[in-house]
Design an enzyme around this catalytic site. Structure first.
Site, PDB file in Angstrom:
ATOM      1  N   LYS A   8       0.816  -1.218   0.000  1.00 52.26           N
ATOM      2  CA  LYS A   8       0.000   0.000   0.000  1.00 52.26           C
ATOM      3  C   LYS A   8       0.853   1.272   0.000  1.00 52.26           C
ATOM      4  CE  LYS A   8      -2.182  -0.841   3.880  1.00 52.26           C
ATOM      5  NZ  LYS A   8      -1.745  -2.186   4.259  1.00 52.26           N
ATOM      6  N   ARG A  83     -10.222   1.494   7.766  1.00 48.14           N
ATOM      7  CA  ARG A  83      -9.950   0.079   8.026  1.00 48.14           C
ATOM      8  C   ARG A  83     -11.045  -0.584   8.833  1.00 48.14           C
ATOM      9  NH1 ARG A  83      -3.615  -1.234   8.622  1.00 48.14           N
ATOM     10  NH2 ARG A  83      -2.922   0.745   7.794  1.00 48.14           N
ATOM     11  N   ARG A 122      11.200  -6.844   5.232  1.00 54.72           N
ATOM     12  CA  ARG A 122      11.120  -5.453   5.668  1.00 54.72           C
ATOM     13  C   ARG A 122      11.618  -5.311   7.107  1.00 54.72           C
ATOM     14  NH1 ARG A 122       5.395  -2.467   5.345  1.00 54.72           N
ATOM     15  NH2 ARG A 122       4.983  -3.380   7.372  1.00 54.72           N
ATOM     16  N   ARG A 128      10.930  -1.865  11.755  1.00 47.90           N
ATOM     17  CA  ARG A 128       9.676  -1.417  12.387  1.00 47.90           C
ATOM     18  C   ARG A 128       9.371  -2.315  13.579  1.00 47.90           C
ATOM     19  NH1 ARG A 128       4.855  -0.205   8.156  1.00 47.90           N
ATOM     20  NH2 ARG A 128       3.702  -1.308   9.771  1.00 47.90           N
ATOM     21  N   ARG A 139      -1.517  -8.752  13.024  1.00 42.93           N
ATOM     22  CA  ARG A 139      -1.967  -7.721  12.078  1.00 42.93           C
ATOM     23  C   ARG A 139      -2.739  -8.345  10.922  1.00 42.93           C
ATOM     24  NH1 ARG A 139       3.524  -5.613  11.085  1.00 42.93           N
ATOM     25  NH2 ARG A 139       2.725  -4.499   9.290  1.00 42.93           N
TER      26      ARG A 139
HETATM   27  P1  ADP Z   1       0.352  -2.245   7.819  1.00 43.27           P
HETATM   28  O1  ADP Z   1      -0.805  -2.031   6.892  1.00 43.27           O
HETATM   29  O2  ADP Z   1       1.526  -2.871   7.144  1.00 43.27           O
HETATM   30  O3  ADP Z   1      -0.035  -2.961   9.083  1.00 43.27           O
HETATM   31  P2  ADP Z   1       0.511   0.647   8.454  1.00 43.27           P
HETATM   32  O4  ADP Z   1       1.767   1.412   8.452  1.00 43.27           O
HETATM   33  O5  ADP Z   1      -0.508   1.011   7.453  1.00 43.27           O
HETATM   34  O6  ADP Z   1       0.962  -0.867   8.293  1.00 43.27           O
HETATM   35  O7  ADP Z   1      -0.156   0.703   9.914  1.00 43.27           O
HETATM   36  C1  ADP Z   1       0.593   0.404  11.063  1.00 43.27           C
HETATM   37  C2  ADP Z   1      -0.309   0.406  12.301  1.00 43.27           C
HETATM   38  O8  ADP Z   1      -0.879   1.714  12.484  1.00 43.27           O
HETATM   39  C3  ADP Z   1      -1.495  -0.553  12.273  1.00 43.27           C
HETATM   40  O9  ADP Z   1      -1.151  -1.864  12.641  1.00 43.27           O
HETATM   41  C4  ADP Z   1      -2.426   0.137  13.286  1.00 43.27           C
HETATM   42  O10 ADP Z   1      -2.033  -0.130  14.618  1.00 43.27           O
HETATM   43  C5  ADP Z   1      -2.193   1.610  13.020  1.00 43.27           C
HETATM   44  N1  ADP Z   1      -3.166   2.124  12.014  1.00 43.27           N
HETATM   45  C6  ADP Z   1      -2.888   2.566  10.768  1.00 43.27           C
HETATM   46  N2  ADP Z   1      -3.999   2.958  10.135  1.00 43.27           N
HETATM   47  C7  ADP Z   1      -5.034   2.739  10.994  1.00 43.27           C
HETATM   48  C8  ADP Z   1      -6.440   2.906  10.917  1.00 43.27           C
HETATM   49  N3  ADP Z   1      -7.039   3.386   9.827  1.00 43.27           N
HETATM   50  N4  ADP Z   1      -7.175   2.568  12.008  1.00 43.27           N
HETATM   51  C9  ADP Z   1      -6.615   2.107  13.116  1.00 43.27           C
HETATM   52  N5  ADP Z   1      -5.299   1.896  13.246  1.00 43.27           N
HETATM   53  C10 ADP Z   1      -4.504   2.210  12.202  1.00 43.27           C
END
Ligand code: ADP
Length: 186
Positions: A8, A83, A122, A128, A139
């Protein structure tokens, strides 16, 4: 949209650049707040490190403030939001208010073995804190439970673009551009 590791963030940058709009990544905004030690960062960190979603109330307000900024006035690309079903509703409200509409929802599909491979790789390069084996698994579960149902919602709205996320970054970008061009023409 897409599960963790689908690409993404990578694709969001390229697509946003093509349309000259900002890519708004909720994950990046949370990570920036964590590194700056803000109150929002402290709140978000415990959820992120556990592989759980940050509460909707926190996330929604953050996105609302971000899309209110001037650079988003002519359009924006959201990466990692919405999400949850509650976030879908909230976003509808925010967008109605600005007079915009959602043009497309892009979903990147990648099989689960490949996802684990990418995330493990990664973990070695980016370090991370949520890229450990247990948290990666959590996740993926949270995505399946809370986010996958959104695909049907957006399919119902007729704006869903399902893209094969396998292969090289450029190949995937090409598929996304083609799909977006197609809806722009119609
Ligand atoms: P990934 O999709 O690889 O898990 P992201 O960088 O998009 O990684 O998100 C990392 C973390 O940030 C998620 O696991 C969550 O804890 C938080 N997060 C990101 N976007 C949202 C969202 N829309 N709602 C709730 N938590 C979020």
């Amino acid at each position: 949209m897409g599960p963790p590791g689908a690409g993404k963030g990578t694709q969001a940058q390229v697509v946003a650049a093509r349309y000259n709009i900002p890519a708004i990544s909720t994950g990046d905004i949370f990570r920036k707040n964590v590194s700056e030690g803000t109150e929002l960062g402290l709140e978000a960190k415990r959820f992120m490190d556990a592989g759980e979603y940050v509460p909707d109330s926190v996330t929604n307000l953050m996105v609302r403030n971000r899309i209110d900024e001037e650079d988003a006035a002519k359009g924006f690309l959201l990466d990692g939001y919405p999400r949850t079903l509650a976030q879908v509703d909230e976003l509808d409200g925010m967008i109605a208010f600005t007079g915009h509409k959602l043009d497309a929802v892009v979903v990147l599909a990648v099989d689960s073995e490949e996802l684990v491979r990418r995330l493990t790789a990664r973990a070695e390069t980016e370090g991370r804190t949520d890229d450990t084996e247990d948290v990666i698994r959590r996740r993926q579960e949270v995505y399946a439970e809370q986010t996958e149902p959104l695909i049907e919602v957006y399919r119902g709205h007729g704006i869903l673009l399902e893209i094969d996320g396998a292969g090289e970054v450029d190949e995937v970008t090409g598929r996304i551009f083609d799909a977006l061009d197609e809806i722009q023409e119609s």
